[in-house]
Enzyme design. Sequence first.
Site, PDB file in Angstrom:
ATOM      1  N   ASP A 117      39.141  34.392  41.736  1.00 39.69           N
ATOM      2  CA  ASP A 117      38.105  33.708  42.499  1.00 39.69           C
ATOM      3  C   ASP A 117      38.291  32.208  42.236  1.00 39.69           C
ATOM      4  O   ASP A 117      38.968  31.817  41.278  1.00 39.69           O
ATOM      5  CB  ASP A 117      36.732  34.179  42.027  1.00 39.69           C
TER       6      ASP A 117
ATOM      7  N   ASP B 245      35.583  29.240  43.276  1.00 41.45           N
ATOM      8  CA  ASP B 245      34.347  28.517  42.955  1.00 41.45           C
ATOM      9  C   ASP B 245      33.670  29.124  41.730  1.00 41.45           C
ATOM     10  O   ASP B 245      33.378  30.318  41.691  1.00 41.45           O
ATOM     11  CB  ASP B 245      33.381  28.550  44.144  1.00 41.45           C
TER      12      ASP B 245
ATOM     13  N   ASP C 285      33.634  34.874  38.258  1.00 46.87           N
ATOM     14  CA  ASP C 285      32.498  34.343  37.488  1.00 46.87           C
ATOM     15  C   ASP C 285      31.155  34.920  37.876  1.00 46.87           C
ATOM     16  O   ASP C 285      30.144  34.561  37.265  1.00 46.87           O
ATOM     17  CB  ASP C 285      32.432  32.817  37.643  1.00 46.87           C
TER      18      ASP C 285
END
Length: 224
Positions: free
Chosen positions: A11, A13, A170
């Site tokens: 991922d 961001d 995250d």
Amino acid sequence: MASAVRAVIFDIDGTLLDSVDLHAQAWVEAFAHFGIETEHAKVRSQIGKGGDQLLPVFVDRDRVKREGKAMEAYRSDLFKRNFLDKVRPFPGVRPLFERIRTEGQTIALASSGKADEVAHYKELLGVADLVSVTTTSDDAERSKPFPDIFASALAKLAPLNAWDSMVVGDTAYDVQAAAKAGLPTIGVLCGGVSETELRTAGCVAIASDPQDLCDRYGESLLAR
């Protein structure tokens, strides 16, 4: 799970870039433009989803049908205009990617972001030469927590498959989307989600940030 991880799917961001608060603020301001009051913390908790999944949390279904595309377009333009140049990489991304490539593993980026944003991020991170596969919102009908983006990454990674691959993300949305695609996830804490939430979502391991994952690569699940 195979004995060796041959592809690592990241991922972007909140995982590689310190951008979550900026995305949240852009959504808050975009909603305000359309007369919708939201709280930054509540919007922030939804970052990791694409607009298709985030909008219905704050906007009723009929209005999403009428104005959803306009809201997403306004938010996208606002983010590029006022926030994109404030995005910064987390420490250790380039060294981590170099270590992964040195070990013979392939790197993929799997983001809900627009293609031009993701292209900018690759340059900002200084990793364009190390990334073999990239997926963006153009490659997925639905964003996380649906598995479309990871499924698209796996399709581009073929003949490597889910048994050969691991996700680094995250948010719980990353973990949920990855699991639906048959992928395990290492969670990072730099996006602001707690270790408890990430483990509850199903993370197989936790690292503080890319630098921590790089420093402890040899003992991490990436190295098995």
